[in-house]
Motif scaffolding. Sequence first.
Motif, short mmCIF file in Angstrom:
data_model
loop_
_atom_site.label_atom_id
_atom_site.label_comp_id
_atom_site.label_asym_id
_atom_site.label_seq_id
_atom_site.Cartn_x
_atom_site.Cartn_y
_atom_site.Cartn_z
N UNK A 138 0.83 -1.20 0.00
CA UNK A 138 0.00 0.00 0.00
C UNK A 138 0.86 1.26 0.00
N UNK A 139 1.94 1.26 0.76
CA UNK A 139 2.85 2.40 0.75
C UNK A 139 3.50 2.54 -0.63
N UNK A 143 3.23 5.80 -3.02
CA UNK A 143 4.42 6.44 -3.57
C UNK A 143 4.36 6.54 -5.08
N UNK A 144 3.84 5.50 -5.73
CA UNK A 144 3.74 5.52 -7.19
C UNK A 144 2.77 6.59 -7.67
N UNK A 145 1.75 6.89 -6.87
CA UNK A 145 0.76 7.91 -7.25
C UNK A 145 1.18 9.32 -6.86
N UNK A 146 2.23 9.45 -6.06
CA UNK A 146 2.63 10.75 -5.52
C UNK A 146 3.59 11.44 -6.48
N UNK A 147 3.06 12.42 -7.18
CA UNK A 147 3.86 13.16 -8.17
C UNK A 147 3.22 14.53 -8.37
N UNK A 150 -0.77 15.55 -8.94
CA UNK A 150 -1.76 14.68 -8.30
C UNK A 150 -2.45 15.45 -7.17
N UNK A 151 -3.67 15.09 -6.88
CA UNK A 151 -4.37 15.68 -5.75
C UNK A 151 -4.31 14.73 -4.55
N UNK A 152 -4.38 15.33 -3.38
CA UNK A 152 -4.17 14.56 -2.17
C UNK A 152 -5.04 13.32 -2.05
N UNK A 153 -6.33 13.46 -2.38
CA UNK A 153 -7.24 12.32 -2.24
C UNK A 153 -6.91 11.21 -3.22
N UNK A 154 -6.32 11.54 -4.37
CA UNK A 154 -5.96 10.53 -5.36
C UNK A 154 -4.82 9.66 -4.86
N UNK A 155 -3.85 10.27 -4.18
CA UNK A 155 -2.72 9.51 -3.64
C UNK A 155 -3.21 8.57 -2.54
N UNK A 156 -4.04 9.10 -1.65
CA UNK A 156 -4.61 8.27 -0.59
C UNK A 156 -5.39 7.09 -1.17
N UNK A 157 -6.16 7.34 -2.21
CA UNK A 157 -7.02 6.29 -2.78
C UNK A 157 -6.19 5.14 -3.33
N UNK A 158 -5.00 5.44 -3.88
CA UNK A 158 -4.16 4.38 -4.44
C UNK A 158 -3.71 3.41 -3.36
N UNK A 159 -3.35 3.92 -2.18
CA UNK A 159 -2.95 3.05 -1.08
C UNK A 159 -4.15 2.34 -0.46
N UNK A 160 -5.24 3.07 -0.29
CA UNK A 160 -6.45 2.51 0.34
C UNK A 160 -6.99 1.33 -0.48
N UNK A 161 -6.89 1.43 -1.80
CA UNK A 161 -7.38 0.36 -2.69
C UNK A 161 -6.63 -0.95 -2.42
N UNK A 162 -5.34 -0.87 -2.15
CA UNK A 162 -4.55 -2.07 -1.87
C UNK A 162 -5.02 -2.74 -0.59
N UNK A 175 -3.54 8.98 4.53
CA UNK A 175 -2.29 8.30 4.22
C UNK A 175 -1.07 9.10 4.63
N UNK A 176 -1.14 10.42 4.55
CA UNK A 176 0.06 11.18 4.86
C UNK A 176 -0.19 12.65 5.06
N UNK A 177 0.79 13.31 5.69
CA UNK A 177 0.72 14.73 5.99
C UNK A 177 2.05 15.38 5.64
N UNK A 178 2.01 16.70 5.50
CA UNK A 178 3.23 17.44 5.26
C UNK A 178 4.19 17.33 6.43
N UNK A 179 5.50 17.42 6.13
CA UNK A 179 6.55 17.28 7.14
C UNK A 179 7.57 18.37 6.90
N UNK A 180 8.01 19.04 7.97
CA UNK A 180 8.99 20.11 7.81
C UNK A 180 9.35 20.69 9.15
#
Length: 250
Positions: A138-139, A143-147, A150-162, A175-180
């Motif tokens: 799922x991770x 990662x494959x969808x994160x580019x 892409x919109x945030x919900x689309x990246x989450x959906x790729x992992x959630x589907x797995x 699935x994830x949040x900003x880090x800094x």
Amino acid sequence: MISCVESTGKSPDEVGRIRRAVAVTERVIDLLTPQIRPGLSERDLAAFVHARFADLGVSPAWPAEGCPIVNSGPASDLGHTYPSAAILIEPGHLVHIDLGVRLDGYCSDLQRMWYVRRPGESAPPVDVQRAFGTVVRAIEAGAAALRPGARGFEVDAAARKVVVGAGFPEFKHGLGHGLGRAVHDGGTMLGPRWPCYGRNVEAVVEAGNVFTLELGVATGSGVVGLEEDVLVTPTGCEFLSSRQHDLMFI
């Protein structure tokens, strides 16, 4: 749709500081592995981590009473909880630790997993192996969808589907949040279109964003949860952390 979420793209210097924070966190994890054994409490492991933070001259990435989060076995409370003095590591437990440091003003945020073998066991139980493999995949999908674009919900959906496709309940968080500068650094949220996340999940991913990718599933031995830190590049994403591909075996 035009997003009103502020850009949180990081400069090369900022990314370098996050890399260093991640490297220190992974050093603490390496020191922690030999300490995990039956009879220790969740709070004992947290105290060991705090001592290593002090040795290395770093501070916890969030308030120390909950950094690290430590879970051992199925009775441990999940989520942002405090390590328990009453819950002891036992053979057959999954041990899950969520930790991060603040170094030079920037944060890391990682989750790692161990399995404590029962007498005679040469591998974790099949359900644990299946859950761990699902979380890893799922991770990878996230990662494959994160580019960029892409919109945030689309990246989450790729992992959630797995996760759902493997027969597990969907995880109850993004699935994830900003880090800094902060461990939750604002900006685009990698999460589902749930009301609690508002418009942040509609925002567009940009090169230079740094995110966590994190999720977990429950098993009879405890939670399986992993978290990695990643940088969005012009063509995709780069892992800033050394990925955990295999369950550490105690």
